[in-house]
Design an enzyme around this catalytic site. Structure first.
Site, mmCIF file in Angstrom:
data_model
loop_
_atom_site.group_PDB
_atom_site.id
_atom_site.type_symbol
_atom_site.label_atom_id
_atom_site.label_comp_id
_atom_site.label_asym_id
_atom_site.label_seq_id
_atom_site.Cartn_x
_atom_site.Cartn_y
_atom_site.Cartn_z
ATOM 1 N N TYR A 146 27.557 -121.563 10.414
ATOM 2 C CA TYR A 146 28.586 -122.593 10.508
ATOM 3 C C TYR A 146 29.965 -122.032 10.831
ATOM 4 O O TYR A 146 30.939 -122.773 10.883
ATOM 5 C CB TYR A 146 28.652 -123.410 9.214
ATOM 6 C CG TYR A 146 27.431 -124.281 8.983
ATOM 7 C CD1 TYR A 146 26.242 -124.041 9.642
ATOM 8 C CD2 TYR A 146 27.471 -125.328 8.090
ATOM 9 C CE1 TYR A 146 25.131 -124.816 9.417
ATOM 10 C CE2 TYR A 146 26.362 -126.125 7.858
ATOM 11 C CZ TYR A 146 25.194 -125.859 8.533
ATOM 12 O OH TYR A 146 24.086 -126.635 8.308
ATOM 13 N N LYS A 162 16.863 -116.320 2.727
ATOM 14 C CA LYS A 162 15.742 -116.014 3.623
ATOM 15 C C LYS A 162 15.794 -114.516 3.931
ATOM 16 O O LYS A 162 15.703 -114.084 5.081
ATOM 17 C CB LYS A 162 15.873 -116.871 4.897
ATOM 18 C CG LYS A 162 14.646 -116.888 5.746
ATOM 19 C CD LYS A 162 13.491 -117.647 5.143
ATOM 20 C CE LYS A 162 12.256 -117.544 6.025
ATOM 21 N NZ LYS A 162 11.046 -118.046 5.372
ATOM 22 N N ASP A 165 12.497 -121.061 1.428
ATOM 23 C CA ASP A 165 11.487 -122.087 1.754
ATOM 24 C C ASP A 165 10.679 -122.441 0.512
ATOM 25 O O ASP A 165 10.405 -123.621 0.240
ATOM 26 C CB ASP A 165 10.588 -121.671 2.928
ATOM 27 C CG ASP A 165 10.214 -120.208 2.922
ATOM 28 O OD1 ASP A 165 10.828 -119.445 2.156
ATOM 29 O OD2 ASP A 165 9.302 -119.809 3.668
#
Ligand code: NAP
Length: 486
Positions: A133, A180, A213
């Site tokens: 971002y 992640k 996840d």
């Protein structure tokens, strides 16, 4: 904090667009009814400012006011298509480096969801200015675009410390870090490693790492196992919308954007233009954001009173907005706000409100970064090349035009998978190739002169669009290998 001559704490208030003035007005009325010593300095940002032709959507008077007050209560800002490319919300968050986005969610009485009765009560602490971002994107070839994922050690340290401090301030016993890092070892992994270092300084708080996840899966299955979750910007954006939905959706999702110097409090929802001026919208999200603001300003009693009054109003269930009870039985925004004011001082017998202490905002050393590297070497270079050739033609051509230089083509990859020399990968065919060069003699470095010479030779036949040095810090390679690279 700016104290007025009459002893009030001054807050910059931005009513915002669409439903903004209604929800911000509701929060202001409730705060005033508590008697908390807050004074407002009203400033604008958003649609009207874009229409006046200011591309940032944030005028200098607003910036000046925030420099003075350091605290903002903000309504949602619309970003009209065709004016200003960047959202004024994001501009405000970035201008004042509000690096931490706190999004608490808790189950509320009368707000029925599939999770009702499970006791969800957690805070997502989302890094707010870095990651994908940062908005650094390039269309590198006609066929391939990139977005840079920038993560700093300093950003990771601030957000990790903030998460532990939030846990302490709110009497929460654990912090989970979602990343992640198994795939993005350097970027997402930096948060994991920094979090684990910082955790050692908070032995009173349980901490663990979760691969994001699985974290999403766990949040759907058993959200009540989490108290504080700290995560990178994009993970946090997605997961905090998920958790908001678990407790009733946008009408109840408040947030705080916390920086070292400035804090901005706002609802998660947007300006919902179709409801603007209709007196039907749920102002709770903005009111809960204002409750966080009061705590930030040290007004704990007023914050506690308002949170209890919201709970009492929702528990009564007679004066609630359409998103909770549907159009037939709905109360107006004004009537709901009046009910919350009437309930100030009431305490529910069944529903408690968490005690809060001030959040100790992390202070991180002002040096550019906290990582000291004693020795570094440039052990290679990736030159990204645009070509419509197939890998088996491109490889020998690049070897031929770069021959005689003190670096050799080690491999070519297509979107991270090695395709030359071929190892049998069946990748799709795009116009974007990474050519990785290493020194002819392993003990040597690749000099800037060699890199420039490689680029010159490549440019004689191909377009190159990006160059990245491959470095070793203190003997450790700090770049990723391609899939299939030895
Ligand atoms: P939105 O304004 O959040 O509205 C989407 C829907 O969410 C509404 O139609 C409504 O659903 C529900 N909703 C929103 N706020 C609610 C509330 N207080 N109470 C009850 N329900 C509520 O999203 P959008 O329509 O995508 O965005 C509109 C504008 O807001 C855009 O210009 C966008 O850029 C901007 N925006 C600003 C911010 C910000 O300032 N932080 C954040 C997001 C979006 P129903 O239709 O089902 O009733």
């Amino acid at each position: 904090m700016h104290i007025t001559p009459t002893g009030e704490k001054l807050v910059t208030v931005i009513p915002g667009d669409g439903i903004g003035p209604e929800v911000v007005g509701a929060a202001q009325r409730i705060i005033e009814a508590t008697g908390a010593p807050i004074a407002w300095e009203t400033r604008d940002a958003g649609e009207q400012v874009f229409l006046r032709g200011l591309p940032s959507g944030v005028p200098p008077e607003t910036i000046e006011s925030i420099h003075k007050t350091r605290v903002v209560l903000k309504g949602p800002l619309g970003t009209p298509v065709g004016f200003g490319e960047k959202s004024a919300n994001v501009t405000l968050r970035k201008l004042f480096e509000t690096y931490g986005n706190l999004r608490p969610v808790r189950e509320l009485p009368g707000v029925i969801t599939p999770y009702s009765g499970r006791g969800i009560d957690l805070v997502i602490v989302r890094e707010n200015v870095e990651d994908l971002y940062a908005g650094i994107e390039h269309q590198q070839t006609p066929g391939v675009a990139q977005c840079l994922k920038l993560i700093s050690r300093k950003g990771c340290e601030k957000i990790s410390r903030l998460a532990f401090e939030v846990a302490r301030a709110e009497g929460r016993g654990s912090v989970a870090c979602f990343t992640k890092s198994n795939i993005m070892k350097l970027t997402e992994g930096l948060l994991k490693r920094t979090f684990e270092e910082v955790a050692l300084e908070y032995p009173d708080i349980e901490s663990w790492h979760v691969i994001v996840d699985n974290g999403a899966h766990q949040l759907v299955k058993k959200p009540e196992q989490y108290e504080v979750i700290v995560t990178t910007n994009m993970n946090g954006d997605i997961l905090s919308d998920l958790t908001s939905a678990q407790v009733g959706g946008l009408g109840f999702a408040g947030s705080a954007n916390i920086g070292t110097d400035v804090a901005i409090f706002e609802a998660v929802h947007g300006s919902a233009p179709k409801y603007a001026g209709r007196d039907v919208i749920n102002p709770t999200a903005l009111i809960l954001s204002a409750v966080m603001m009061l705590r930030h300003l040290g007004e704990f009693e007023a914050a506690l009173d308002i949170e209890h009054a919201i709970i009492a109003t929702l528990e009564d269930g007679t004066t609630v907005t359409r998103d909770v009870v549907g159009d037939e039985a709905a109360a107006s925004t004004t009537a709901y706000t009046d009910a919350v004011i009437a309930n100030l001082g009431r305490r529910s017998e069944r529903w408690s409100v968490r005690e809060h202490r001030p959040i100790l905002l992390p202070r991180v050393a002002p040096e550019p970064d906290s990582v000291k590297v004693a020795a570094r070497r440039v052990v290679g270079v990736d030159i990204f090349v645009e070509s419509g050739d197939q890998a088996e033609d491109l490889g020998p051509a690049i070897e031929e035009i770069t021959s005689g230089l003190p670096a050799r083509l080690k491999m070519i990859s297509s979107r991270g998978t090695k395709v030359y020399p071929s190892m049998g990968a069946m990748t799709d065919y795009v116009d974007h190739w990474r050519c990785r060069f290493v020194p002819l003699r392993e003990e040597n470095e690749v000099s800037d002169e060699t890199i420039t010479a490689l680029m010159g030779r490549i440019a004689s036949r191909y377009r190159w669009m990006h160059v990245e040095k491959l470095q070793e810090f203190d003997g450790e390679p700090v770049f990723s290998k391609a899939q299939g690279e030895d």
